[in-house]
Design a protein around this motif. Structure first.
Motif, PDB file in Angstrom:
ATOM      1  N   GLN A 158      -5.850   6.145   7.480  1.00 19.58           N
ATOM      2  CA  GLN A 158      -5.573   5.204   6.396  1.00 19.58           C
ATOM      3  C   GLN A 158      -4.869   3.954   6.917  1.00 19.58           C
ATOM      4  O   GLN A 158      -5.177   2.836   6.504  1.00 19.58           O
ATOM      5  N   GLU A 200      -8.630  -3.964   7.568  1.00 25.09           N
ATOM      6  CA  GLU A 200      -9.009  -4.756   6.402  1.00 25.09           C
ATOM      7  C   GLU A 200      -8.127  -6.010   6.295  1.00 25.09           C
ATOM      8  O   GLU A 200      -8.609  -7.110   6.023  1.00 25.09           O
ATOM      9  N   PHE A 201      -6.854  -5.825   6.563  1.00 19.99           N
ATOM     10  CA  PHE A 201      -5.919  -6.950   6.492  1.00 19.99           C
ATOM     11  C   PHE A 201      -6.304  -8.047   7.494  1.00 19.99           C
ATOM     12  O   PHE A 201      -6.387  -9.222   7.144  1.00 19.99           O
ATOM     13  N   ARG A 240       1.081  10.013  11.437  1.00 25.40           N
ATOM     14  CA  ARG A 240       0.686  11.208  10.685  1.00 25.40           C
ATOM     15  C   ARG A 240      -0.551  10.971   9.824  1.00 25.40           C
ATOM     16  O   ARG A 240      -1.308  11.890   9.579  1.00 25.40           O
ATOM     17  N   ASP A 241      -0.748   9.766   9.316  1.00 24.24           N
ATOM     18  CA  ASP A 241      -1.935   9.423   8.521  1.00 24.24           C
ATOM     19  C   ASP A 241      -2.634   8.225   9.138  1.00 24.24           C
ATOM     20  O   ASP A 241      -2.811   7.173   8.511  1.00 24.24           O
ATOM     21  N   ALA A 261      -6.361   0.167   6.873  1.00 23.87           N
ATOM     22  CA  ALA A 261      -5.623  -0.867   6.139  1.00 23.87           C
ATOM     23  C   ALA A 261      -5.338  -2.068   7.043  1.00 23.87           C
ATOM     24  O   ALA A 261      -5.460  -3.220   6.629  1.00 23.87           O
ATOM     25  N   LEU A 283       0.872  -1.186   0.000  1.00 24.36           N
ATOM     26  CA  LEU A 283       0.000   0.000   0.000  1.00 24.36           C
ATOM     27  C   LEU A 283       0.901   1.225   0.000  1.00 24.36           C
ATOM     28  O   LEU A 283       1.659   1.453   0.948  1.00 24.36           O
ATOM     29  N   LYS A 284       0.858   1.975  -1.088  1.00 26.21           N
ATOM     30  CA  LYS A 284       1.703   3.172  -1.196  1.00 26.21           C
ATOM     31  C   LYS A 284       0.921   4.368  -0.696  1.00 26.21           C
ATOM     32  O   LYS A 284      -0.210   4.591  -1.116  1.00 26.21           O
ATOM     33  N   LEU A 285       1.542   5.146   0.157  1.00 20.08           N
ATOM     34  CA  LEU A 285       0.914   6.370   0.636  1.00 20.08           C
ATOM     35  C   LEU A 285       1.652   7.542   0.005  1.00 20.08           C
ATOM     36  O   LEU A 285       2.797   7.812   0.352  1.00 20.08           O
ATOM     37  N   GLN A 286       0.979   8.183  -0.939  1.00 16.61           N
ATOM     38  CA  GLN A 286       1.634   9.276  -1.655  1.00 16.61           C
ATOM     39  C   GLN A 286       1.642  10.529  -0.806  1.00 16.61           C
ATOM     40  O   GLN A 286       0.590  10.975  -0.352  1.00 16.61           O
TER      41      GLN A 286
END
Lengths: 706, 294
Positions: B274, B281-282, B270-271, B278, B258-261
């Protein structure tokens, strides 16, 4: 037209009985959509197939007794072991080693049977409104009616129609009653019609045989519970709380006994795959992905402040008219907000126009099922029942909505603009939790109007559709952040939405903003008109009549009739030059020719020709007639028969401008057309002016949201 | 005040070193939020615990050298093997047969070691900004000379034992700013510095030297051997670790990436939304496959 056709189909024969199956090829996992008893066939899964087939390999088939499968009429032919073996035979002959099995109602015990006896072939089970004997109390109406199954009654009311004698002599009436009970949700006319039509794919005697076979093979309570408990695969149960076929308690019990998960659809009936297709599709997809350990869906997430502002523009593909006005709005939007990224989710023929303009077309566009082909397939001659065509497009609209939803879930669009994107507006109101981004709804007409020849039934249906829309918007005002009517209040058809429903104009004025009309081009000044005439090659002494049916494939009959009128008109008006534009979907060579008559296929920027012609002969579509109105050209228009929009909405609007001469295709012969051409060519007209700032006004309304 | 408090706190003794842990009891699978480099204690997971604990049983531990855990002297107290054994000890003490592991940065090394030694105890593993030497270091870190005396170190020259002892806060300020490259990160930066001050220059030194033996080859082999489901989460603005390391790791281990741009080295802080979703869901997907989770 279907949204998706199988990649292959075939027949497997079991002891003299043909079973018709369909395979939708794909990599990896297989999902088998099992038919439910003889009352339905594989079309019951029409809402699921296009969506699931994009992700998985999908197999479905018609059960014996319905559809394209064999229809034996003996009791023995419908014993449960036979029906289970049919599923296995389809698995075998389609080369399906292992699959997730999806069943509705009575098909549940069959898939439980396969899951426990041949567990290596089943990776998961989805049971919708499951019927499993003994695990919970069923509805009392079944027991009451079942007790008198064999009795002859004087009258059969309601559930009493569940009766062998009644089925043998009036099975269709049972279907009507049964499906009105099973699909109790409001505004379900289409789903009930569908179910009844599938139910008519079998006969009363076959259904009686099936019922009597089933009654003989019932398991004991202990056996049933043991089977449920021995299921080792993951199980998903989906059950409506207002399911009058199978009580929701059965779904709850099945989930509990199998250790499965349960989705209850509050207020849902028995026909969830048809009535709540979005919810059912997403639930099946989530389940299959979990069962099979498919890769995570989201692979990239971008921090909010790092995102460029992004718009997804959906331009309706029905006719070419929307493309140019949407392009004009997009250009005005960019003028207001230069850094905006605009992506288009669109299909042919709109994409041709967009590509030509250098617009960015979202790659998912190529997955869309063709709406314009469907519309064309619904037309016969110069007739298109566009309300029914829209209804029968339900499967295509759903398939395209599911693609759209995927695009917006991945795409982080700030704003969705739907120019008559019916699918998005409808299914977001039906599934409001799925809304992403701000949403602008645009249309140039409001309200389905019944054609008089449709009688009471059509009046009922259009009112029901209108009522649903009104209720949707009253309940979920947050789904449309802006509603823009492309036009002015006077353009609104002066009628009511239906009995006991509001006046269309009052309601629309309360719920829409008005952009004025959007032509997508500025009509030429008199000086420019001369230049344009020279540029498109119209001679000074020529009287040019342009004949066009726009971008649709519907309208060949009109072109032929006008061509037939050409020699007569030419004789009476020697300076007449007639140019017939067949459009991208009609082969010019397929039209009859005459000396002096010019026939072309696609003409770039046809509006320029129309703007400076001496007469145009067109269909009753809004875009072309309004282009002619804006340019102040005389024209004859022939609305498609049974097309409520052209016959009511467009005609009313043109009357507001005093524009165009209304002609009826079916009652007008070539001679009369010739006369109208001679009469109308070069005639001076005085139409009310059409605004030229519509696109800018619409863009300003939209820009506030992004 | 914390958003949620543990149902159980405890300490397990490992050859004289106490390892402090917390358990947030719940039904369902256990998620073990592993320690990271001994610069931070378990509060680095503060944005995950309340959410995950509502859905799963959550275990966290302070890594040796941090928080309420003991602080052995010398690099031998901070090897990959020690951290793996600590995790097993906490699992045994909390009666956790198997777990989903979530690691940050250097924690990836402990997670891989755990999977290598006891694959049956690993239901799945989430690696956030994994510090795995499977691709070159970032260019700007080439100036690092950890054991030299540098009079006025600049940028990554501050990754230097002498500087840590001289200017502990100066180093924390530098490295934490590198962790949070995202604009508007004042709070995560303040938090991380305050957690960093809870440990000591000597712990940093010992725990850094203990990793001298970690090799590209060894970690690569462990990644290839992993048979459990893997999710790698990586920010493309990571200024501590080359994002290519995560990509290479995901490929070798056949994990999802999972790439966090726009995200940096610690997106869990910080995020957090998300990252939380994730992880959820995993774990849900593992549970749906009826993987045995105790």
């Amino acid at each position: 037209m279907r949204a998706r056709y199988p990649d292959r189909d075939g027949i497997v024969e079991r002891e003299g009985i043909d079973l018709y199956y369909e395979v939708y090829e794909n990599q990896g996992l297989t999902v088998v959509l099992v038919p439910t008893t003889t009352i339905l066939n594989s079309r019951q899964w029409k809402g699921q197939i296009p969506y699931l087939a994009r992700r998985y390999r999908v197999v479905t088939f018609d059960g014996r007794g319905n559809g394209k499968s064999g229809k034996p009429d003996t009791v023995d032919a419908y014993r449960t072991p036979e029906l289970v073996e049919d599923i296995v035979a389809v698995l075998d002959s389609t080369g399906t080693e292992r699959a997730v099995l999806v069943a509705l109602c009575h098909a549940t015990p069959w898939i439980l049977d396969i899951a426990t006896r041949a567990s290596h072939r089943v990776s998961g089970l989805v049971a919708i409104g499951p019927h499993v004997d003994h695990i919970a109390a069923g509805h009392a109406h079944w027991a009451r009616a079942g007790a008198r199954w064999n009795e002859t009654l004087d009258r059969y009311e309601g559930w009493e129609m569940f009766n062998r004698h009644f089925w043998l002599h009036d099975y269709p009436t049972w279907l009507e009653f049964f499906f009105s009970e099973l699909i109790p949700e409001s505004h379900s006319t289409k789903q009930r019609e569908d179910a009844i039509s599938w139910g008519l794919g079998t006969t009363g005697p076959i259904r009686v045989s099936e019922l009597e076979a089933r009654a003989q093979g019932v398991r004991t309570p202990e056996e049933t519970i043991a089977v449920c408990q021995s299921v080792s695969q993951p199980v998903l149960v989906i059950h409506g709380t207002d399911d009058r076929c199978q009580a929701v308690e059965k779904g709850r019990a099945l989930a509990e006994l199998t250790g499965g998960s349960l989705i209850e659809v509050e207020g849902g009936g028995h026909g969830l795959p048809g009535r709540e297709p979005v919810k059912v599709n997403l639930a099946i997809d989530t389940f299959v992905r979990q069962v099979e350990g498919a890769p995570m869906r989201s692979q990239t997430w971008t921090r909010a402040l790092d995102r460029r502002r992004k718009v997804l523009y959906i331009s309706s593909p029905i006719g070419l008219g929307h493309a140019r006005r949407d392009l004009a709005i997009a250009q005005e939007l960019r003028a207001l907000q230069p850094d905006l990224v605009i992506e288009w989710l669109a299909q042919s023929p709109v994409t041709d126009v967009l590509e030509h303009a250098g617009e960015r077309i979202h790659p998912a566009s190529e997955w869309l099922a063709s709406e314009s082909s469907h519309i064309a397939s619904e037309a016969t001659g110069h007739e298109l029942h566009c309300f029914q065509a829209l209804r029968s497009m339900d499967e295509i609209l759903l398939a395209n909505f599911m693609i759209f939803q995927e695009v917006v879930e991945e795409g982080n669009h700030d704003l969705i603009i739907g120019d008559e994107a019916w699918d998005i507006d409808h299914f977001w109101h039906e599934n409001p939790e799925l809304k992403r981004g701000s949403h602008v709804w645009m249309t140039d007409f409001v309200g389905f109007i019944p054609m008089p020849e449709g009688g009471e039934r059509e009046a009922y249906l259009t009112a029901d559709y209108n009522a649903e829309m009104i209720e949707h918007i009253a309940r979920f005002p947050r789904i449309r952040d802006r509603a823009i009517f492309v036009g002015n209040p006077d353009d609104i058809y002066p009628e009511v939405f239906g009995p006991d429903l509001p006046k269309i104009r009052d309601w629309t004025e309360d719920h829409f903003q008005f952009s004025g009309y959007i032509t997508g081009f500025t009509p030429p000044t008199p000086d420019q008109a001369e230049e344009w005439r020279a540029e498109v090659g119209f001679g000074e002494d020529e009287k040019v009549c342009v004949v066009t049916v726009g971008g649709s494939g519907v309208g060949k009959d009109l072109l032929e009739k006008v061509i037939e009128a050409y020699p007569m008109a030419k004789q009476r008006l020697p300076e007449l030059r007639m140019i017939v534009v067949a459009g991208p979907r009609i082969e010019p060579g397929s039209l009859p020719g005459h000396e002096g008559l010019e026939v072309y296929g696609y003409v770039d920027r046809l509006y320029r020709h129309l703007s400076v012609c001496d007469l145009a002969v067109v269909q009753g579509g809004l875009t072309t007639t309004m282009e002619l109105t804006a340019a102040g050209r005389p024209f004859l228009y022939f609305p498609l028969r049974s097309h409520f929009e052209q016959n009511f909405h467009v005609r009313h609007r043109l009357d507001q401008y005093g524009a165009g001469r209304y002609m009826e295709y079916h009652t007008t012969d070539p001679d009369q057309i010739a006369e109208a051409i001679v009469d109308g060519t070069g005639k001076t007209v005085r139409y009310s002016p059409v605004e030229t700032d519509g696109a800018a006004r619409a863009a300003a309304m939209i820009a506030e949201l992004v | 005040m914390r958003a949620s408090l543990p149902t159980e706190e405890g300490v397990v003794d490992r050859d004289g070193v106490e390892i402090a842990y917390e358990v947030y009891e719940n039904d369902g699978p256990t998620v073990f939020l592993l320690p990271t480099w001994s610069i931070f204690h378990s509060r680095i997971w503060k944005m995950q615990v309340p959410y995950l604990a509502r859905h799963f049983r959550v275990v966290v531990a302070d890594g040796r050298g941090t928080g309420h855990s003991g602080r052995p002297a010398g690099p031998a107290g901070y090897t990959v093997s020690q951290f793996a054994e600590d995790a097993f000890a906490v699992m045994d003490a909390t009666k956790t047969a198997a777990s989903v592991f979530v690691s940050l940065s250097c924690g990836a090394l402990w997670a891989l070691e755990i999977g290598d030694r006891a694959p049956h105890r690993v239901a799945g593993s989430v690696f956030i900004g994994p510090a795995v030497p499977l691709a070159p270091q970032l260019d700007e870190r080439r100036v690092q000379r950890c054991d030299e005396i540098i009079s006025d170190p600049q940028e990554w020259e501050k990754y230097n034992v002498a500087y840590w002892h001289r200017e502990h806060l100066g180093f924390l300020g530098f490295v934490v700013a590198k962790m949070f490259t995202e604009p508007h990160s004042t709070k995560p930066i303040e938090d991380s510095i305050s957690w960093g001050l809870d440990t000591s220059p000597q712990v940093l030194t010992d725990s850094d030297r203990a990793l001298d033996t970690v090799t590209r080859l060894g970690v690569g082999r462990q990644a290839k051997r992993a048979r459990y489901p893997i999710l790698v989460i990586q920010g493309d603005h990571d200024a501590v670790r080359n994002p290519a390391q995560a990509a290479s790791f995901a490929e070798l281990s056949r994990g999802d990436l999972l790439k966090l741009q726009g995200s940096g080295h610690a997106p869990n802080v910080r995020d957090p939304v998300q990252v939380n979703l994730a992880i959820k869901e995993f774990v849900d997907r593992l549970a749906a496959r009826k993987t045995v989770l105790a």
